[in-house]
Design a protein around this motif. Structure first.
Motif, mmCIF file in Angstrom:
data_model
loop_
_atom_site.group_PDB
_atom_site.id
_atom_site.type_symbol
_atom_site.label_atom_id
_atom_site.label_comp_id
_atom_site.label_asym_id
_atom_site.label_seq_id
_atom_site.Cartn_x
_atom_site.Cartn_y
_atom_site.Cartn_z
ATOM 1 N N ASN A 14 15.980 2.362 8.453
ATOM 2 C CA ASN A 14 15.207 2.010 9.645
ATOM 3 C C ASN A 14 13.733 1.813 9.288
ATOM 4 O OD1 ASN A 14 13.770 4.475 9.878
ATOM 5 N ND2 ASN A 14 15.305 5.355 11.222
ATOM 6 N N GLN A 15 13.013 1.181 10.189
ATOM 7 C CA GLN A 15 11.642 0.776 9.897
ATOM 8 C C GLN A 15 10.721 1.971 9.669
ATOM 9 O OE1 GLN A 15 9.914 -1.828 12.828
ATOM 10 N NE2 GLN A 15 8.312 -2.470 11.443
ATOM 11 N N ASP A 16 10.888 3.050 10.426
ATOM 12 C CA ASP A 16 10.035 4.219 10.233
ATOM 13 C C ASP A 16 10.226 4.821 8.839
ATOM 14 O OD1 ASP A 16 8.936 4.001 12.770
ATOM 15 O OD2 ASP A 16 10.328 5.446 13.663
ATOM 16 N N GLU A 17 11.478 4.905 8.401
ATOM 17 C CA GLU A 17 11.749 5.432 7.062
ATOM 18 C C GLU A 17 11.141 4.522 5.998
ATOM 19 O OE1 GLU A 17 15.496 6.713 4.209
ATOM 20 O OE2 GLU A 17 15.834 6.493 6.358
ATOM 21 N N TRP A 18 11.299 3.232 6.161
ATOM 22 C CA TRP A 18 10.738 2.261 5.206
ATOM 23 C C TRP A 18 9.214 2.397 5.138
ATOM 24 C CZ3 TRP A 18 11.935 -0.521 1.223
ATOM 25 C CH2 TRP A 18 11.097 -1.550 0.811
ATOM 26 N N ASN A 19 8.566 2.454 6.312
ATOM 27 C CA ASN A 19 7.109 2.588 6.336
ATOM 28 C C ASN A 19 6.671 3.888 5.664
ATOM 29 O OD1 ASN A 19 6.746 0.139 7.614
ATOM 30 N ND2 ASN A 19 6.702 1.031 9.652
ATOM 31 N N GLY A 20 7.437 4.968 5.874
ATOM 32 C CA GLY A 20 7.129 6.237 5.223
ATOM 33 C C GLY A 20 7.228 6.139 3.715
ATOM 34 N N LEU A 50 6.841 3.398 1.919
ATOM 35 C CA LEU A 50 5.718 2.579 1.446
ATOM 36 C C LEU A 50 4.428 3.393 1.413
ATOM 37 C CD1 LEU A 50 6.293 -0.858 3.206
ATOM 38 C CD2 LEU A 50 6.710 -0.261 0.817
ATOM 39 N N GLU A 51 4.210 4.219 2.428
ATOM 40 C CA GLU A 51 3.005 5.045 2.466
ATOM 41 C C GLU A 51 3.011 6.051 1.309
ATOM 42 O OE1 GLU A 51 0.496 7.938 5.485
ATOM 43 O OE2 GLU A 51 2.285 6.916 6.215
ATOM 44 N N THR A 52 4.166 6.653 1.048
ATOM 45 C CA THR A 52 4.279 7.603 -0.056
ATOM 46 C C THR A 52 3.980 6.923 -1.389
ATOM 47 O OG1 THR A 52 5.885 8.951 1.145
ATOM 48 C CG2 THR A 52 5.848 9.174 -1.259
ATOM 49 N N TYR A 63 2.192 4.252 -1.869
ATOM 50 C CA TYR A 63 0.760 3.941 -1.904
ATOM 51 C C TYR A 63 -0.060 5.178 -2.261
ATOM 52 C CZ TYR A 63 -3.976 3.174 -0.345
ATOM 53 O OH TYR A 63 -5.340 3.118 -0.296
#
Length: 83
Positions: free
Chosen positions: A40-46, A48-50, A52
């Motif tokens: 899901n998008q929230d997991e993906w964004n998390g 990517l943030e990690t 980064y």
């Protein structure tokens, strides 16, 4: 993580997509040539943030140091009255 074939994913796409979005289920969808992961998008964004944050030199050490610092010391350092 659940694993399914591409044929099954195609047949049940909307049900699978709903599970990924609403329940946060990650799915590995496989073909004879390899597999892809549906998250899901929230997991993906998390993730990517990690990635980064881990790319910033010294960030991991800074995070670990912050985790070890008592909250009272953090609040005092910014001038907040905690009493």
């Amino acid at each position: 993580m659940n694993h399914i074939t591409a044929n099954k994913a195609q047949k049940d796409f909307y049900r699978i997509l709903d599970g990924v979005i609403t329940q946060g289920i990650s799915i590995s969808i496989a073909t004879d040539d390899g597999a892809a992961i549906l998250v899901n998008q929230d997991e993906w964004n998390g993730m990517l943030e990690t990635i980064y944050l881990q790319s910033i030199p010294g960030m991991n050490d800074s995070i670990m140091e912050g985790k070890a610092t008592p909250v009272s010391e953090c609040l005092d350092s910014v001038g907040w009255d905690i009493n």
